[in-house]
Design a protein around this motif. Structure first.
Motif, PDB file in Angstrom:
ATOM      1  N   ALA A 330      -3.455   0.598  -8.587  1.00 36.80           N
ATOM      2  CA  ALA A 330      -4.164   0.651 -10.100  1.00 36.80           C
ATOM      3  C   ALA A 330      -3.610  -0.194 -11.101  1.00 36.80           C
ATOM      4  N   ARG A 331      -2.428   0.602 -11.039  1.00 34.63           N
ATOM      5  CA  ARG A 331      -0.899  -0.497 -11.442  1.00 34.63           C
ATOM      6  C   ARG A 331      -1.067  -1.848 -11.683  1.00 34.63           C
ATOM      7  N   LEU A 332      -0.934  -1.969  -9.744  1.00 31.93           N
ATOM      8  CA  LEU A 332      -0.896  -3.831  -9.016  1.00 31.93           C
ATOM      9  C   LEU A 332      -2.144  -4.516 -10.062  1.00 31.93           C
ATOM     10  N   SER A 333      -3.361  -3.704  -9.910  1.00 31.74           N
ATOM     11  CA  SER A 333      -4.934  -4.281 -10.160  1.00 31.74           C
ATOM     12  C   SER A 333      -4.276  -4.968 -11.612  1.00 31.74           C
ATOM     13  N   ARG A 334      -3.242  -3.903 -12.883  1.00 31.19           N
ATOM     14  CA  ARG A 334      -3.374  -4.342 -14.139  1.00 31.19           C
ATOM     15  C   ARG A 334      -2.179  -5.397 -14.364  1.00 31.19           C
ATOM     16  N   ILE A 335      -1.125  -5.657 -13.270  1.00 26.19           N
ATOM     17  CA  ILE A 335      -0.276  -6.947 -13.611  1.00 26.19           C
ATOM     18  C   ILE A 335      -0.369  -8.867 -12.528  1.00 26.19           C
ATOM     19  N   ALA A 336      -0.981  -8.183 -11.448  1.00 28.59           N
ATOM     20  CA  ALA A 336      -1.440  -9.150 -10.907  1.00 28.59           C
ATOM     21  C   ALA A 336      -2.297 -10.217 -11.446  1.00 28.59           C
ATOM     22  N   ARG A 337      -2.462 -11.457 -11.134  1.00 28.41           N
ATOM     23  CA  ARG A 337      -3.419 -11.930 -11.483  1.00 28.41           C
ATOM     24  C   ARG A 337      -4.999 -11.646 -10.550  1.00 28.41           C
ATOM     25  N   ARG A 338      -4.982 -11.847  -9.677  1.00 25.39           N
ATOM     26  CA  ARG A 338      -5.704 -10.959  -7.946  1.00 25.39           C
ATOM     27  C   ARG A 338      -5.102 -10.011  -7.205  1.00 25.39           C
ATOM     28  N   VAL A 339      -5.780  -9.671  -6.702  1.00 30.45           N
ATOM     29  CA  VAL A 339      -5.175  -8.746  -5.550  1.00 30.45           C
ATOM     30  C   VAL A 339      -6.412  -9.515  -3.977  1.00 30.45           C
ATOM     31  N   VAL A 340      -6.134  -9.846  -2.803  1.00 32.66           N
ATOM     32  CA  VAL A 340      -6.647  -9.835  -2.626  1.00 32.66           C
ATOM     33  C   VAL A 340      -6.607  -9.696  -1.308  1.00 32.66           C
ATOM     34  N   TRP A 341      -7.238  -8.437  -0.373  1.00 35.37           N
ATOM     35  CA  TRP A 341      -6.857  -7.517   0.718  1.00 35.37           C
ATOM     36  C   TRP A 341      -7.580  -8.159   1.455  1.00 35.37           C
ATOM     37  N   VAL A 342      -6.730  -8.467   2.470  1.00 38.15           N
ATOM     38  CA  VAL A 342      -7.347  -8.874   4.321  1.00 38.15           C
ATOM     39  C   VAL A 342      -7.402  -8.216   5.143  1.00 38.15           C
ATOM     40  N   ASN A 343      -8.409  -7.710   5.703  1.00 40.17           N
ATOM     41  CA  ASN A 343      -8.660  -6.817   7.025  1.00 40.17           C
ATOM     42  C   ASN A 343      -8.900  -7.801   8.357  1.00 40.17           C
ATOM     43  N   PRO A 344      -8.295  -7.046   9.631  1.00 38.85           N
ATOM     44  CA  PRO A 344      -9.101  -7.754  10.390  1.00 38.85           C
ATOM     45  C   PRO A 344     -10.567  -7.286  11.062  1.00 38.85           C
ATOM     46  N   HIS A 345     -10.598  -6.001  10.235  1.00 30.96           N
ATOM     47  CA  HIS A 345     -11.478  -5.129  11.161  1.00 30.96           C
ATOM     48  C   HIS A 345     -13.262  -6.211  10.076  1.00 30.96           C
ATOM     49  N   LYS A 346     -13.131  -6.148   9.652  1.00 30.13           N
ATOM     50  CA  LYS A 346     -13.592  -7.128   8.375  1.00 30.13           C
ATOM     51  C   LYS A 346     -14.884  -8.180   9.189  1.00 30.13           C
ATOM     52  N   GLY A 347     -14.442  -8.540   9.826  1.00 24.79           N
ATOM     53  CA  GLY A 347     -15.283 -10.321  10.793  1.00 24.79           C
ATOM     54  C   GLY A 347     -16.275  -9.244  11.670  1.00 24.79           C
ATOM     55  N   ASP A 348     -15.933  -7.538  11.437  1.00 23.41           N
ATOM     56  CA  ASP A 348     -16.467  -7.186  12.598  1.00 23.41           C
ATOM     57  C   ASP A 348     -17.583  -6.860  11.689  1.00 23.41           C
ATOM     58  N   PRO A 349     -19.439  -7.103  12.258  1.00 26.69           N
ATOM     59  CA  PRO A 349     -20.702  -6.846  11.297  1.00 26.69           C
ATOM     60  C   PRO A 349     -20.937  -5.146  11.458  1.00 26.69           C
ATOM     61  N   ALA A 350     -20.442  -4.446  12.349  1.00 24.73           N
ATOM     62  CA  ALA A 350     -20.197  -3.385  11.990  1.00 24.73           C
ATOM     63  C   ALA A 350     -19.156  -1.762  11.248  1.00 24.73           C
ATOM     64  N   TYR A 351     -18.414  -3.224  10.846  1.00 24.90           N
ATOM     65  CA  TYR A 351     -17.502  -2.597   9.905  1.00 24.90           C
ATOM     66  C   TYR A 351     -17.802  -1.792   8.299  1.00 24.90           C
ATOM     67  N   ARG A 352     -16.897  -0.946   9.029  1.00 24.93           N
ATOM     68  CA  ARG A 352     -17.226   0.185   6.873  1.00 24.93           C
ATOM     69  C   ARG A 352     -16.432   0.706   6.919  1.00 24.93           C
ATOM     70  N   PRO A 353     -15.627   0.198   5.825  1.00 23.93           N
ATOM     71  CA  PRO A 353     -14.318   1.069   4.840  1.00 23.93           C
ATOM     72  C   PRO A 353     -14.680   2.504   5.056  1.00 23.93           C
ATOM     73  N   LEU A 354     -13.868   3.099   5.896  1.00 28.02           N
ATOM     74  CA  LEU A 354     -14.229   5.240   6.007  1.00 28.02           C
ATOM     75  C   LEU A 354     -12.848   5.180   5.756  1.00 28.02           C
ATOM     76  N   THR A 355     -12.093   4.591   6.324  1.00 27.52           N
ATOM     77  CA  THR A 355     -10.344   5.195   6.354  1.00 27.52           C
ATOM     78  C   THR A 355     -10.337   6.210   4.830  1.00 27.52           C
TER      79      THR A 355
END
Length: 400
Positions: A330-355
């Motif tokens: 939350a602090r980082l999102s207020r001072i950074a221009r943009r926050v990009v999260w790169v997750n290798p498992h995002k490329g799997d169609p069955a992936y769900r962000p559950l952790t």
């Protein structure tokens, strides 16, 4: 190959079935997954996805026929030619119906000369590959672009690393406070205009004008080098190396694991191999755990993320408190221009962000993108160059 081995029948003409020997009293699925585990122990890349493909293929075949099991496993569980001898040995040892490798017919070699332009921008010469290795064709490059890095053979991974070295590392421009002279309009440059008048003895002179300079937007990249990211860490570091080479003054790279380590200086080597060697010596926490909350808090004590595009390459497996990670994001999102999260498992169609870690971070992430293939890295480079529009991730990761 013996006739009995080819037909899958015993000497009495009765088909013994490939599952009969190790599978007495066991479910067929347990037998087949046990075979995949045996292959992994022998060094074959029979991961979870390949095992699922193996079971799916046998769902359409007669699993009692040794030929079906052999060829279904060979086509789905092996990642390349190097796996074939180990596969044959494991198959012969695991199943009662031994299946040696079939005799291969040597195909007539056809030499085709087809020059391929540098595919991803760059007039720089290609890095030297292996002596005598033919360059990849356009069709081979297209296949590699969408293949998961974790499931590639060593030769394929080397080719992807070569293409990453050619990746265009352009950066989204920003207006700086400094100015430059402009012959074609802009604000009046009073100082230069007065000097021009004085040079002409006080006679009126042409008005001088100026405009603001464009600077590349700064990028701060955090690369997770923990154990769960081991299949992707090397490729992500090579992507970071391409960014540093393109804009060395506007890129900062850190490794994250159990501590935050600045590795920008190590990545400034022109040669990717030397840069990776320097990173190996500079990173003290390879294949350890991940404490992203503490490391983002350490990053926020530095001036680097203010006004920059912050790229976090991680699968989100957080060992520390998820609440701490959410508060620091939350602090980082207020001072950074943009926050990009790169997750290798995002490329799997069955992936769900559950952790817990990724769910705590997603509400404060501007873009949630994949990082598993060459095509995903190209999209990330386009995002940093401003060629892709901003896609805000909804609270709770609705866009994930």
């Amino acid at each position: 190959m013996a006739d009995d081995a080819v037909t899958g029948r015993g000497g009495d003409g009765r088909r013994p079935g490939v599952l009969t020997s190790p599978g007495d009293g066991q479910e067929p699925v347990a037998v087949l997954t046990g075979f995949a585990r045996t292959l992994r122990a022998a060094g074959v890349a029979a991961d979870h996805h390949r095992t699922q493909s193996f079971l799916a293929a046998l769902g359409h075949l007669d699993a009692a026929d040794g030929r079906n099991v052999y060829w279904a496993g060979r086509l789905t569980l092996c990642a390349g030619p190097d796996d074939l001898p180990r596969y044959d040995r494991c198959f012969a040892a695991y199943f009662s119906a031994a299946f040696p490798a079939p005799r291969r017919v040597r195909a007539t070699a056809v030499s085709v000369t087809r020059p391929v332009a540098a595919p991803y921008g760059g007039g720089e010469p290609e890095p030297a590959g292996e002596p005598g290795a033919p360059p990849a064709t356009a069709s081979e490059i297209e296949v590699l672009r969408h293949r998961d890095v974790a499931r590639m053979s060593e030769a394929e991974r080397r080719e992807v690393h070569r293409l990453l070295a050619l990746l265009r590392g352009a950066r989204q421009p920003r207006r700086s406070r400094r100015h430059r002279p402009s012959p074609h309009g802009g604000a009046t440059d009073a100082r230069r205009t007065v000097r021009e008048i004085l040079r002409h003895g006080g006679e009126p002179a042409r008005l001088r004008r100026r405009v603001r300079r464009d600077r590349p937007r700064r990028v701060v990249m955090l690369v997770d080098v923990s154990g769960s990211m081991a299949p992707y860490a090397d490729t992500l570091l090579r992507f970071a190396h391409a960014l540093v080479r393109a804009e060395p003054g506007a890129t900062e790279v850190f490794s994250v694991g159990t501590r935050l380590t600045r590795i920008t200086a190590a990545l400034r080597h022109r040669d990717p191999g030397l840069a990776m060697d320097e990173c190996s010596g500079a990173i003290p926490d390879w294949s350890g755990g991940t404490r992203l909350g503490e490391e983002v808090r350490a990053l926020l004590r530095l001036p680097d993320p203010r006004g920059a595009i912050v790229v976090i390459a991680s699968d989100g497996w957080e060992r520390g408190p998820a609440g701490l990670l959410g508060a620091q994001m939350a602090r980082l999102s207020r001072i950074a221009r943009r926050v990009v999260w790169v997750n290798p498992h995002k490329g799997d169609p069955a992936y769900r962000p559950l952790t817990a870690g990724i769910r705590a971070a997603l509400p404060y992430v501007t873009d949630f993108v994949a990082g598993h293939s060459l095509a995903a890295y190209e999209e990330l480079a386009a995002l940093l160059a401003g060629d892709r529009p901003v896609r805000a991730v909804g609270r709770g990761g609705a866009d994930a």
